[in-house]
Design an enzyme around this catalytic site. Structure first.
Site, PDB file in Angstrom:
ATOM      1  N   GLN A 250       0.849  -1.356   0.042  1.00 48.59           N
ATOM      2  CA  GLN A 250       0.125   0.204   0.099  1.00 48.59           C
ATOM      3  C   GLN A 250       0.682   1.167   0.013  1.00 48.59           C
ATOM      4  OE1 GLN A 250      -3.527   0.148  -0.515  1.00 48.59           O
ATOM      5  NE2 GLN A 250      -2.828  -1.892  -1.156  1.00 48.59           N
ATOM      6  N   HIS A 253       1.445   3.155  -3.371  1.00 48.17           N
ATOM      7  CA  HIS A 253       0.601   4.103  -3.998  1.00 48.17           C
ATOM      8  C   HIS A 253       0.929   5.624  -4.196  1.00 48.17           C
ATOM      9  CE1 HIS A 253      -3.720   2.710  -4.439  1.00 48.17           C
ATOM     10  NE2 HIS A 253      -3.368   1.804  -3.451  1.00 48.17           N
ATOM     11  N   GLU A 318      -8.123   4.143   6.533  1.00 46.71           N
ATOM     12  CA  GLU A 318      -8.745   3.690   5.387  1.00 46.71           C
ATOM     13  C   GLU A 318      -8.804   2.313   5.022  1.00 46.71           C
ATOM     14  OE1 GLU A 318      -6.675   4.773   1.652  1.00 46.71           O
ATOM     15  OE2 GLU A 318      -8.545   3.902   0.223  1.00 46.71           O
ATOM     16  N   HIS A 319      -7.598   1.501   5.233  1.00 44.62           N
ATOM     17  CA  HIS A 319      -7.471   0.176   5.317  1.00 44.62           C
ATOM     18  C   HIS A 319      -7.067  -0.565   6.488  1.00 44.62           C
ATOM     19  CE1 HIS A 319      -6.644   1.177   0.827  1.00 44.62           C
ATOM     20  NE2 HIS A 319      -7.775   0.482   0.649  1.00 44.62           N
ATOM     21  N   ASP A 352      -8.917  -3.770  -3.559  1.00 42.95           N
ATOM     22  CA  ASP A 352      -8.539  -2.668  -4.286  1.00 42.95           C
ATOM     23  C   ASP A 352      -8.891  -2.973  -5.628  1.00 42.95           C
ATOM     24  OD1 ASP A 352      -7.480  -0.703  -2.848  1.00 42.95           O
ATOM     25  OD2 ASP A 352      -5.291  -0.859  -3.369  1.00 42.95           O
ATOM     26  N   HIS A 411     -46.172  31.257   9.810  1.00 39.84           N
ATOM     27  CA  HIS A 411     -46.276  30.079   9.823  1.00 39.84           C
ATOM     28  C   HIS A 411     -47.676  29.762  10.764  1.00 39.84           C
ATOM     29  CE1 HIS A 411     -42.208  29.724   8.873  1.00 39.84           C
ATOM     30  NE2 HIS A 411     -42.157  28.263   9.031  1.00 39.84           N
TER      31      HIS A 411
HETATM   32  P1  NAD Z   1      -4.401  11.655  -9.607  1.00 39.80           P
HETATM   33  O1  NAD Z   1      -5.143  11.236 -11.132  1.00 39.80           O
HETATM   34  O2  NAD Z   1      -5.020  11.734  -8.384  1.00 39.80           O
HETATM   35  O3  NAD Z   1      -3.737  13.266  -9.961  1.00 39.80           O
HETATM   36  C1  NAD Z   1      -3.133  13.449 -11.174  1.00 39.80           C
HETATM   37  C2  NAD Z   1      -3.444  14.925 -11.367  1.00 39.80           C
HETATM   38  O4  NAD Z   1      -2.647  15.778 -10.283  1.00 39.80           O
HETATM   39  C3  NAD Z   1      -2.957  15.205 -12.448  1.00 39.80           C
HETATM   40  O5  NAD Z   1      -3.591  15.157 -13.631  1.00 39.80           O
HETATM   41  C4  NAD Z   1      -2.728  16.728 -12.373  1.00 39.80           C
HETATM   42  O6  NAD Z   1      -3.564  17.702 -12.940  1.00 39.80           O
HETATM   43  C5  NAD Z   1      -2.553  17.057 -10.766  1.00 39.80           C
HETATM   44  N1  NAD Z   1      -1.416  17.360 -10.136  1.00 39.80           N
HETATM   45  C6  NAD Z   1      -0.304  16.934  -9.851  1.00 39.80           C
HETATM   46  N2  NAD Z   1       0.515  17.676  -9.460  1.00 39.80           N
HETATM   47  C7  NAD Z   1      -0.071  18.853  -9.238  1.00 39.80           C
HETATM   48  C8  NAD Z   1       0.419  20.133  -8.532  1.00 39.80           C
HETATM   49  N3  NAD Z   1       1.721  20.470  -8.196  1.00 39.80           N
HETATM   50  N4  NAD Z   1      -0.536  21.014  -8.568  1.00 39.80           N
HETATM   51  C9  NAD Z   1      -1.721  20.748  -9.187  1.00 39.80           C
HETATM   52  N5  NAD Z   1      -2.190  19.671  -9.517  1.00 39.80           N
HETATM   53  C10 NAD Z   1      -1.311  18.922  -9.576  1.00 39.80           C
HETATM   54  O7  NAD Z   1      -3.105  10.565  -9.482  1.00 39.80           O
HETATM   55  P2  NAD Z   1      -1.874  10.359  -8.717  1.00 39.80           P
HETATM   56  O8  NAD Z   1      -1.251  11.547  -8.306  1.00 39.80           O
HETATM   57  O9  NAD Z   1      -1.409   8.989  -9.238  1.00 39.80           O
HETATM   58  O10 NAD Z   1      -2.767   9.985  -7.298  1.00 39.80           O
HETATM   59  C11 NAD Z   1      -3.535   9.034  -7.229  1.00 39.80           C
HETATM   60  C12 NAD Z   1      -4.094   9.027  -5.801  1.00 39.80           C
HETATM   61  O11 NAD Z   1      -5.384   8.327  -5.396  1.00 39.80           O
HETATM   62  C13 NAD Z   1      -3.039   8.253  -4.921  1.00 39.80           C
HETATM   63  O12 NAD Z   1      -2.679   9.175  -3.553  1.00 39.80           O
HETATM   64  C14 NAD Z   1      -3.821   7.141  -4.382  1.00 39.80           C
HETATM   65  O13 NAD Z   1      -3.373   6.774  -2.993  1.00 39.80           O
HETATM   66  C15 NAD Z   1      -5.360   7.778  -4.369  1.00 39.80           C
HETATM   67  N6  NAD Z   1      -6.156   6.822  -4.030  1.00 39.80           N
HETATM   68  C16 NAD Z   1      -7.103   6.784  -3.203  1.00 39.80           C
HETATM   69  C17 NAD Z   1      -8.066   5.904  -3.121  1.00 39.80           C
HETATM   70  C18 NAD Z   1      -9.047   6.077  -1.800  1.00 39.80           C
HETATM   71  O14 NAD Z   1      -9.991   5.358  -1.917  1.00 39.80           O
HETATM   72  N7  NAD Z   1      -8.751   6.572  -0.911  1.00 39.80           N
HETATM   73  C19 NAD Z   1      -8.449   4.934  -3.832  1.00 39.80           C
HETATM   74  C20 NAD Z   1      -7.508   4.742  -5.041  1.00 39.80           C
HETATM   75  C21 NAD Z   1      -6.451   5.649  -5.054  1.00 39.80           C
END
Ligand code: NAD
Length: 429
Positions: A250, A253, A318-319, A352, A411
């Protein structure tokens, strides 16, 4: 008393990161609010290097994406989709309309109605999270949402075929390739080319979670599902390899994903530290997982199972993976978690991707007040009431008294008029 053997990130550093994210998000939302599509293009270019002729995919582009995914991959996507749909349908069947007579002549009810339109954000910055498309889009469809928009960032300057295919198979009505805060703001506020939705759903990084928080009110949101967190509860019945695998699985991520070990065994804690270092020399995602473990990883030593419950409820992760002799003790006693994984035979990766529970789950201690995404989040309960003339007189008399106390003259007039009109001659004496 629980002892911290390895501390996570300090609270002050966390707060200043959070404040800087809040400021960035505020600026992006304001840009979309005031400049619509022009800002969307500029921000998409800036953050994702993506400025296509149109952000929405055409049916031909969707078909071409599906055709690019190998059949064995489509088989596994369909299998996971079926598991999530089966569980979601059972959950939908557990939510009912209600109608009762509270006193003779007074009927009260609630109806369960789906939200009209939602946007499902599917993360794609670091990994193309195709499973998130299953979790949000398929569940929205089972709930009966009319317009389901699916949105994800590009991967290496292109739509990622497997993500698009999964969105399509899950039943998305519209698919957009755009990412982050600008995508959510455009869908919440609407632009010249994008019709706004009623609700934003789905997980994402800290920027995505903060965007949903700031846009809440303008639109509904499911919950705050930010950077993934995991808590492993273990006693001395489990080996260090299993525990370390579940922590790093995890932590990969993102570099800000906390992985916490809560254990009653100091011996196990020591072995896990060594085992994590060993696994980090071979894990393909070690760079991310290793940094997450160093900055956010924690080890907490508890005296007994009851103390592990108290600490785990306070963390509200969360998990929660339970690797103890009696996992059901934690099912019966824990109350703050997004999803619970009971015993070594199941694990967070199953949840997941495939097992059928929803993986969009509360983070940042929001498990204290909400569960994860499920069909119920796409439904609203709206109420209605009716009364006979006789019942209207009874309700009206009490209502009038309360209006009098509150000073609500208008009322009170509404109530009094009914009492005057519907009172039977016999009730006049
Ligand atoms: P994401 O799609 O969430 O974010 C990517 C986007 O973030 C980019 O398209 C960009 O526009 C934006 N971004 C990146 N840097 C930036 C900055 N400095 N300023 C403004 N915008 C910015 O993808 P990711 O980054 O890979 O993150 C996915 C997240 O989702 C992980 O943190 C993961 O742990 C989380 N997640 C959470 C769950 C949950 O249920 N809580 C489930 C699955 C995934």
């Amino acid at each position: 008393m629980a002892r911290i053997l390895k501390p996570g990130m300090n609270a002050q550093t966390k707060l200043s990161i959070q404040e800087s994210v809040q400021q960035t998000v505020r600026g992006i939302i304001e840009g979309i609010r005031t400049q619509g599509d022009a800002a969307l293009r500029e921000l998409s270019q800036k953050f994702d290097g993506w400025n296509p002729p149109a952000f929405r995919l055409t049916p031909e582009q969707i078909e071409a994406a599906v055709a690019q995914v190998p059949p064995e991959q489509l088989d596994s996507i369909r299998f996971s989709l079926e598991q999530v749909q089966t569980f979601a349908r059972a959950q939908r069947a557990s939510v009912h309309d209600v109608e009762i007579e509270t006193i003779p002549g007074v009927t009260l009810g609630h109806k369960v109605l789906p939200i009209n339109s939602v946007a499902c954000y599917v993360p794609g910055g670091r990994y193309p999270m195709i499973a998130s498309a299953i979790m949000s889009v398929a569940t929205a469809k089972v709930a009966g949402v009319g317009r389901v928009v699916a949105v994800t960032p590009p991967k290496d300057g292109q739509p990622y075929p497997a993500t698009v295919a999964t969105m399509h198979l899950a039943g998305a009505d519209e698919i957009y390739i755009m990412g982050g805060v600008q995508a959510l703001a455009a869908l919440a506020l609407g632009t010249e080319s994008i019709a706004p939705v009623d609700m934003l759903v789905g997980p994402g990084n800290a920027y995505v979670a903060e965007a949903k928080r700031q846009l809440f009110g303008q639109v509904g949101i499911d919950l705050l599902a930010g950077p993934t967190e995991t808590l492993v509860i273990a006693d001395d019945s489990v080996d260090a390899e299993m525990v370390a695998t579940d922590l790093l699985g995890q932590a990969e991520h993102g570099t800000n994903s906390p992985a916490v070990l809560l254990t009653t065994s100091e011996r196990l804690a020591g072995e896990v530290v060594t085992e994590i270092e060993r696994q980090l020399t071979v894990l393909a995602t070690a760079e991310v997982a290793g940094q997450a473990w160093r900055d956010y990883g924690q080890i907490i030593l508890a005296d007994d199972a009851a103390e592990m419950v108290r600490v785990a409820d306070d963390i509200a992760s969360e998990h929660v993976q339970v690797l103890t002799r009696d996992p059901d003790y934690f099912l019966n006693n824990l109350s703050n978690y997004g999803s619970l994984f009971l015993g070594p035979e199941t694990n967070v990766a199953y949840g997941d991707k495939t097992i059928g529970t929803n993986h969009i789950l509360p983070t940042g201690r929001s498990a204290r007040y909400t569960g994860g995404l499920w069909v119920g989040k796409y439904l609203k309960t709206v109420t209605y009431q009716r009364a006979t003339r006789e019942a209207s007189v009874i309700i009206g008399q009490h209502c009038s008294v309360i209006c009098e106390i509150e000073g609500f003259a208008g009322h009170q007039r509404q109530a009094d008029l009914r009492v005057e009109r519907y009172r039977q001659p016999a009730q006049l004496q």
